[in-house]
Design a protein around this motif. Structure first.
Motif, mmCIF file in Angstrom:
data_model
loop_
_atom_site.group_PDB
_atom_site.id
_atom_site.type_symbol
_atom_site.label_atom_id
_atom_site.label_comp_id
_atom_site.label_asym_id
_atom_site.label_seq_id
_atom_site.Cartn_x
_atom_site.Cartn_y
_atom_site.Cartn_z
ATOM 1 N N UNK A 42 0.824 -1.211 0.000
ATOM 2 C CA UNK A 42 0.000 0.000 0.000
ATOM 3 C C UNK A 42 0.859 1.263 0.000
ATOM 4 N N UNK A 43 2.022 1.211 0.632
ATOM 5 C CA UNK A 43 2.893 2.380 0.717
ATOM 6 C C UNK A 43 3.555 2.710 -0.620
ATOM 7 N N UNK A 44 3.561 1.768 -1.542
ATOM 8 C CA UNK A 44 4.150 2.037 -2.862
ATOM 9 C C UNK A 44 3.442 3.186 -3.568
ATOM 10 N N UNK A 45 2.155 3.328 -3.351
ATOM 11 C CA UNK A 45 1.375 4.373 -4.003
ATOM 12 C C UNK A 45 1.358 5.686 -3.249
ATOM 13 N N UNK A 46 2.012 5.749 -2.124
ATOM 14 C CA UNK A 46 2.008 6.974 -1.312
ATOM 15 C C UNK A 46 2.735 8.099 -2.047
ATOM 16 N N UNK A 47 2.154 9.287 -2.001
ATOM 17 C CA UNK A 47 2.697 10.446 -2.709
ATOM 18 C C UNK A 47 3.724 11.231 -1.898
ATOM 19 N N UNK A 48 4.037 10.784 -0.697
ATOM 20 C CA UNK A 48 5.013 11.467 0.149
ATOM 21 C C UNK A 48 6.098 10.472 0.558
ATOM 22 N N UNK A 49 7.286 10.974 0.898
ATOM 23 C CA UNK A 49 8.402 10.091 1.266
ATOM 24 C C UNK A 49 8.102 9.229 2.490
ATOM 25 N N UNK A 50 8.663 8.011 2.449
ATOM 26 C CA UNK A 50 8.513 7.055 3.560
ATOM 27 C C UNK A 50 9.907 6.643 4.017
ATOM 28 N N UNK A 51 10.093 6.698 5.320
ATOM 29 C CA UNK A 51 11.322 6.216 5.928
ATOM 30 C C UNK A 51 10.995 5.104 6.894
ATOM 31 N N UNK A 52 11.995 4.297 7.198
ATOM 32 C CA UNK A 52 11.778 3.169 8.084
ATOM 33 C C UNK A 52 12.824 3.170 9.188
ATOM 34 N N UNK A 53 12.394 2.776 10.386
ATOM 35 C CA UNK A 53 13.314 2.588 11.504
ATOM 36 C C UNK A 53 13.644 1.103 11.541
#
Length: 168
Positions: A42-53
């Protein structure tokens, strides 16, 4: 906590979001690994940056299939004497080819800043404002190094051999 990026205190544009919190629309987010893996598709389509801890007790190789989706990787230092995130940082930079921002989070102390920088971290969440103010002095304290690292400063061996470039 102050965020140091390339030697300067900067505003953190990533919002740290818990596993049960809604993701804000259009804002960069930093989420835990369990949530990221659960919602990766689902996060693949997100229009804003994603970071992971990424926790330091999980093999870093597991992140490789997701590198293209990420805008930031934060590696954790749960206690000051646990240095597994240093190895993870080097593996990310040298073997997995990660060129994006790499952040140190958790129990990050001033005397670790130089090693963090040499291991590939370009962002550090300092514990205290005074630590952030001391960053520049700390990372330039030494001018010669025996060990090769991910930064551009050559080891003494490379200097003696007249090679400053990393071997291919």
């Amino acid at each position: 906590m102050p965020l140091i990026e390339k030697g300067r205190v900067v505003e953190d544009r990533f919002h740290r979001i818990g596993d049960d919190e809604a993701l804000p629309e259009g804002a960069p987010v930093l989420i835990g690994i369990d949530r990221f893996l659960r919602e990766a598709e689902a996060l693949k389509g997100r229009q804003a940056p994603v970071g992971v801890i990424w926790p330091n007790d999980r093999p870093i190789g597991e992140i490789e299939p997701y590198l293209g989706q990420l805008s930031l990787i934060a590696l954790g230092f749960p206690i000051f004497r646990d240095g597994r995130a240093y190895s993870q940082a080097r593996l990310l930079r040298e073997r997995l080819g990660w060129t994006g921002p790499l952040r140190a989070v958790g129990n990050v102390l001033q005397d670790q800043f130089l090693l963090m920088q040499r291991s590939g971290f370009d962002q550090i969440e300092a514990v205290k404002q005074a630590d952030a103010a001391a960053f520049e002095e700390v990372v330039h304290r030494y001018s010669a190094f025996y060990q090769p690292a991910t930064d551009e400063r050559p080891s003494l061996l490379r200097q003696r051999l007249g090679r400053t470039a990393r071997p291919e």
